[in-house]
Scaffold this motif. Structure first.
Motif, PDB file in Angstrom:
ATOM      1  N   ASP A 129       0.881   3.098  -6.738  1.00  0.00           N
ATOM      2  CA  ASP A 129      -0.410   3.759  -6.534  1.00  0.00           C
ATOM      3  C   ASP A 129      -0.279   4.518  -5.220  1.00  0.00           C
ATOM      4  OD1 ASP A 129      -3.187   4.015  -5.500  1.00  0.00           O
ATOM      5  OD2 ASP A 129      -3.754   2.716  -7.175  1.00  0.00           O
ATOM      6  N   SER A 132      -3.565   9.507  -3.897  1.00  0.00           N
ATOM      7  CA  SER A 132      -4.937   9.085  -4.206  1.00  0.00           C
ATOM      8  C   SER A 132      -6.032   9.563  -3.251  1.00  0.00           C
ATOM      9  CB  SER A 132      -4.988   7.552  -4.300  1.00  0.00           C
ATOM     10  OG  SER A 132      -4.030   7.088  -5.207  1.00  0.00           O
ATOM     11  N   PRO A 133      -6.134  10.858  -3.020  1.00  0.00           N
ATOM     12  CA  PRO A 133      -7.228  11.347  -2.158  1.00  0.00           C
ATOM     13  C   PRO A 133      -8.573  11.307  -2.880  1.00  0.00           C
ATOM     14  CG  PRO A 133      -6.051  13.192  -3.098  1.00  0.00           C
ATOM     15  CD  PRO A 133      -5.302  11.953  -3.532  1.00  0.00           C
ATOM     16  N   HIS A 143      -3.295  10.805   3.511  1.00  0.00           N
ATOM     17  CA  HIS A 143      -2.777  11.001   2.160  1.00  0.00           C
ATOM     18  C   HIS A 143      -1.372  11.579   2.187  1.00  0.00           C
ATOM     19  CE1 HIS A 143      -7.270  11.148   1.543  1.00  0.00           C
ATOM     20  NE2 HIS A 143      -6.883  10.047   0.939  1.00  0.00           N
ATOM     21  N   GLY A 171     -10.242   9.682  -6.022  1.00  0.00           N
ATOM     22  CA  GLY A 171     -11.677   9.370  -6.009  1.00  0.00           C
ATOM     23  C   GLY A 171     -12.421  10.528  -6.671  1.00  0.00           C
ATOM     24  N   TYR A 325     -16.097   0.593  -6.081  1.00  0.00           N
ATOM     25  CA  TYR A 325     -14.650   0.756  -5.830  1.00  0.00           C
ATOM     26  C   TYR A 325     -13.852  -0.484  -6.261  1.00  0.00           C
ATOM     27  CZ  TYR A 325     -10.617   2.134  -2.826  1.00  0.00           C
ATOM     28  OH  TYR A 325      -9.389   2.492  -2.328  1.00  0.00           O
ATOM     29  N   TYR A 347       0.614  -0.691  -3.836  1.00  0.00           N
ATOM     30  CA  TYR A 347      -0.444   0.211  -3.386  1.00  0.00           C
ATOM     31  C   TYR A 347      -0.068   0.779  -2.033  1.00  0.00           C
ATOM     32  CZ  TYR A 347      -3.248  -1.891  -7.078  1.00  0.00           C
ATOM     33  OH  TYR A 347      -3.704  -2.304  -8.294  1.00  0.00           O
ATOM     34  N   VAL A 349      -1.388   2.458   0.649  1.00  0.00           N
ATOM     35  CA  VAL A 349      -2.710   2.797   1.190  1.00  0.00           C
ATOM     36  C   VAL A 349      -2.752   2.318   2.646  1.00  0.00           C
ATOM     37  CG1 VAL A 349      -5.206   2.560   0.846  1.00  0.00           C
ATOM     38  CG2 VAL A 349      -3.693   2.395  -1.130  1.00  0.00           C
ATOM     39  N   GLN A 353      -7.606  -0.513   4.633  1.00  0.00           N
ATOM     40  CA  GLN A 353      -8.027  -1.127   3.362  1.00  0.00           C
ATOM     41  C   GLN A 353      -7.358  -2.476   3.106  1.00  0.00           C
ATOM     42  OE1 GLN A 353      -8.745   1.345  -0.060  1.00  0.00           O
ATOM     43  NE2 GLN A 353      -8.782   3.204   1.193  1.00  0.00           N
ATOM     44  N   HIS A 356      -9.687  -5.102   1.561  1.00  0.00           N
ATOM     45  CA  HIS A 356     -10.000  -4.783   0.154  1.00  0.00           C
ATOM     46  C   HIS A 356      -8.884  -5.279  -0.756  1.00  0.00           C
ATOM     47  CE1 HIS A 356     -10.875  -2.551  -3.509  1.00  0.00           C
ATOM     48  NE2 HIS A 356      -9.686  -1.979  -3.416  1.00  0.00           N
TER      49      HIS A 356
HETATM   50  N1  ARG Z   1      -9.194   7.200  -2.630  1.00  0.00           N
HETATM   51  C1  ARG Z   1      -8.896   6.241  -1.635  1.00  0.00           C
HETATM   52  C2  ARG Z   1      -8.918   6.899  -0.250  1.00  0.00           C
HETATM   53  O1  ARG Z   1      -8.800   8.097  -0.143  1.00  0.00           O
HETATM   54  C3  ARG Z   1      -7.551   5.599  -1.820  1.00  0.00           C
HETATM   55  C4  ARG Z   1      -7.342   4.912  -3.138  1.00  0.00           C
HETATM   56  C5  ARG Z   1      -6.223   3.941  -3.083  1.00  0.00           C
HETATM   57  N2  ARG Z   1      -5.911   3.335  -4.344  1.00  0.00           N
HETATM   58  C6  ARG Z   1      -6.635   2.390  -4.917  1.00  0.00           C
HETATM   59  N3  ARG Z   1      -6.243   1.936  -6.100  1.00  0.00           N
HETATM   60  N4  ARG Z   1      -7.695   1.861  -4.360  1.00  0.00           N
HETATM   61  O2  ARG Z   1      -9.049   6.191   0.731  1.00  0.00           O
END
Ligand code: ARG
Length: 598
Positions: A129, A132-133, A143, A171, A325, A347, A349, A353, A356
């Motif tokens: 993963d 993912s912006p 990102h 998102g 989320y 992931y 990220v 996070q 999370h």
């Molecule tokens: N869209 C989120 C962001 O910009 C990151 C998503 C990461 N991936 C996930 N499966 N939650 O911070």
């Protein structure tokens, strides 16, 4: 056979341990380590101490027993016992020569040059993963990190034979889309009849305008809320406007992915899971995991407390009935495990996070959806800071557009290359060559700088430093590669057609050192497959190119193109060629393209 020496040593020691102390005796692969100091050897077996504990014997006696029992004749000299019971192992020149000689010619039709390596570990399906912006806004530097790290990890896993799906969990859902849809209807009304015509030059500015309208006008805010309701109830016209916006935003992302040569990323945003959210939460409710608290549906997990020491719930459905989320991530895990059949979920990220993902993974463990063979990993990374050590922003405090940043890097690389050209007259490069070189160097520099840092540390984005030809940088590595390739050209030899069965002999100490570095490539890859740290690869490549420099050095190294006899010349040319292939393959695993000339 070119293979992982550490793994081979591990197999031999396992056999020796079982032979000496019985089949039930514990054994740990991690007992084989590279030696910190090459004067003592190349590898060390340090299992005598833990074995002594469990067998209630003296470590020294265990070491002696194992030194006598272990069969290493085809790999190393007899192990030497040191200290309280370490066994030091030195690879023989014959082993190195045999391993390198066995490297087959490059396969032209394969994406990866594996140098004939075979990974006998079981292969699995991995989801990475990454990137993912949020589509509501422009991609930012966080990102960029996720994209660069994710791509490298994905390539390394593929290299080792795993099946990898790179997922762009963008998102593309949530209340802010009501605001953006309303803004689109007001400012770009043609989008309703002709959604494909939408072109937004500056997504960030568009978002700011929409937010201003939302905060400034009650009518706008009402219509925005209504748009959210329409979106959720599946109103066709609203969905069309929403889709037009998301597609336009994705085009912005893909312009960056194209520039970064990211080609296998699958866009599968949050909205993809909408239909599965209710069933996902229901399943957890049926399992007795969901409780209602203050009107919201929550999962309570042991070990998660808020600041006051009270249980911290993972909310999956808000009191207004909307899924969030976390619910989306639960549904995504479910999809990845059941539909994709993945056994490893990674992931990429940022650190913010962390909680999370810790809660998500705890919930998944509790649900029993993931068998014990499944790995759930948050590959958390630190922030990219400005050269001044402050948060990365434009001069007026705005977000830096990634596209601009990358273009600047290419431009700066161009300047650096033009300056170097001045010092060296016999290299006349054409304009298109210079452009290609600038792209490879500029983009390579950004990626390499990102990947050389250990993931969790914040680092400063310093264009000057990352474009320097000294130190562990992309320009240094790319130059090291191009220089080796030019050795062949200058001698009128096409490296790619050297006979791949010409024997490699290892004699001179600079040759031994280089051969040992090349031989470490398989274990470096295996290590990263295990612990996902690409900086281990950048460090390795740097050491490899330093070993090559010594080998190639007139004073400290050996003659190459004019070496005699012919068999020695051929052996050394092959060493050059294999070094170049290792660097090229390694850089590719970092997402970086090499160039033949610089
Ligand atoms: N869209 C989120 C962001 O910009 C990151 C998503 C990461 N991936 C996930 N499966 N939650 O911070």
């Amino acid at each position: 056979m070119f293979s992982n020496s550490m793994q081979r040593l591990g197999d031999r020691f396992r056999q020796a341990v079982q032979m000496s102390f019985g089949d039930e005796c514990p054994f740990d692969e991690q007992w084989i380590k590279p030696c910190n100091d090459p004067r003592f050897g190349d590898y060390q077996f340090n299992g005598a101490l833990p074995l002594a504990k469990s067998l209630k014997k003296k470590p020294r006696d265990i070491a002696e027993t194992l030194a006598a029992a272990v069969e290493l004749g085809d790999i190393s000299a007899p192990p030497e016992i040191a200290g309280p019971g370490f066994l030091n192992i030195r690879l023989t020149d014959a082993y190195l020569a045999e391993a390198l000689t066995s490297i087959p010619a490059e396969q032209a039709d394969s994406e990866y040059d594996r140098l004939g390596l075979q990974f006998d570990d079981e292969t699995e399906t991995v989801v990475v993963d990454m990137s993912s912006p949020n589509l509501a806004k422009e991609m930012h530097v966080g990102h960029l990190r996720s994209t660069v790290i994710g791509e490298s990890v994905a390539r390394i896993l593929e290299f080792a034979g795993h099946t990898v799906e790179r997922v762009n969990h963008v998102g593309d859902w949530g209340t802010q889309f009501g605001m953006l849809i309303t803004q689109l209807r007001d400012v770009n009304p043609q989008v309703i009849s002709d959604p494909d015509s939408l072109a937004i030059g500056d997504l960030e500015a568009f978002y700011v305008e929409a937010k201003k309208a939302f905060d400034g006008s009650k009518d706008f805010a009402d219509r925005a809320r209504q748009a959210v309701v329409q979106l959720q109830s599946g109103d066709e016209e609203t969905l069309a406007v929403w889709r037009a916006f998301c597609n336009e935003s994705l085009r912005h992302c893909h312009a960056i992915y194209d520039l970064l040569r990211i080609s296998k990323l699958v866009d599968r945003g949050e909205s993809f899971y909408n239909e599965q959210l209710a069933a996902t939460v229901q399943e957890l409710t049926d399992a007795g995991m969901v409780e209602t608290s203050d009107g919201a549906e929550c999962i309570f997990l042991d070990d998660f407390k808020n600041r006051d020491g009270n249980p911290l719930p993972m909310i999956v459905r808000k009191s207004d009935g909307g899924f969030n989320y976390s619910a989306t991530d639960l549904a995504a895990v479910r999809h990845r495990l059941r539909v994709i059949g993945a056994t490893r979920l990674i992931y990429v990220v940022g650190i913010p996070q962390q909680q999370h993902f810790a809660m998500l993974f705890a919930a998944i463990r509790k649900s029993g959806w993931a068998g014990s063979n499944v790995r759930l990993e948050h590959l958390a990374f630190g922030s990219m800071l400005g050269a001044d050590g402050k948060p990365f922003k434009t001069r007026d405090g705005g977000t830096v557009k990634l596209k601009n940043l990358l273009e600047e890097a290419v431009q700066a690389a161009r300047t650096a290359i033009d300056e170097r050209q001045g010092d060296d007259d016999d290299r006349a490069l054409s304009e298109s060559q210079k452009q290609a070189i600038s792209e490879a160097v500029g983009l390579g520099a950004v990626k390499y700088a990102d990947l050389t840092h250990s993931l969790t540390t914040d680092y400063r984005f310093d264009m000057k430093q990352m474009l320097s030809f000294e130190g562990n940088t992309a320009p240094y590595m790319l130059y090291a590669y191009a220089r080796i390739r030019s050795i062949g050209r200058k001698a009128g030899i096409d490296f790619d057609t050297l006979p791949s069965d010409a024997p490699i002999t290892i004699e001179h100490d600079s040759e031994v050192a280089l051969a040992k570095m090349i031989a470490r490539f398989p274990e470096v890859i295996s290590q990263i497959v295990r612990d996902l740290r690409p900086n281990v690869l950048t460090e390795y490549l740097y050491e490899l190119s330093k070993a090559f420099s010594r080998f190639y050095d007139r004073r400290h190294g050996v003659r190459i193109t004019d070496a005699e006899p012919e068999s020695t010349r051929m052996s050394r040319l092959r060493l050059c060629q294999i070094t170049a292939r290792t660097i090229k393959s390694g850089l590719y695993l970092l997402g970086i393209d090499t160039i033949e000339q610089m």
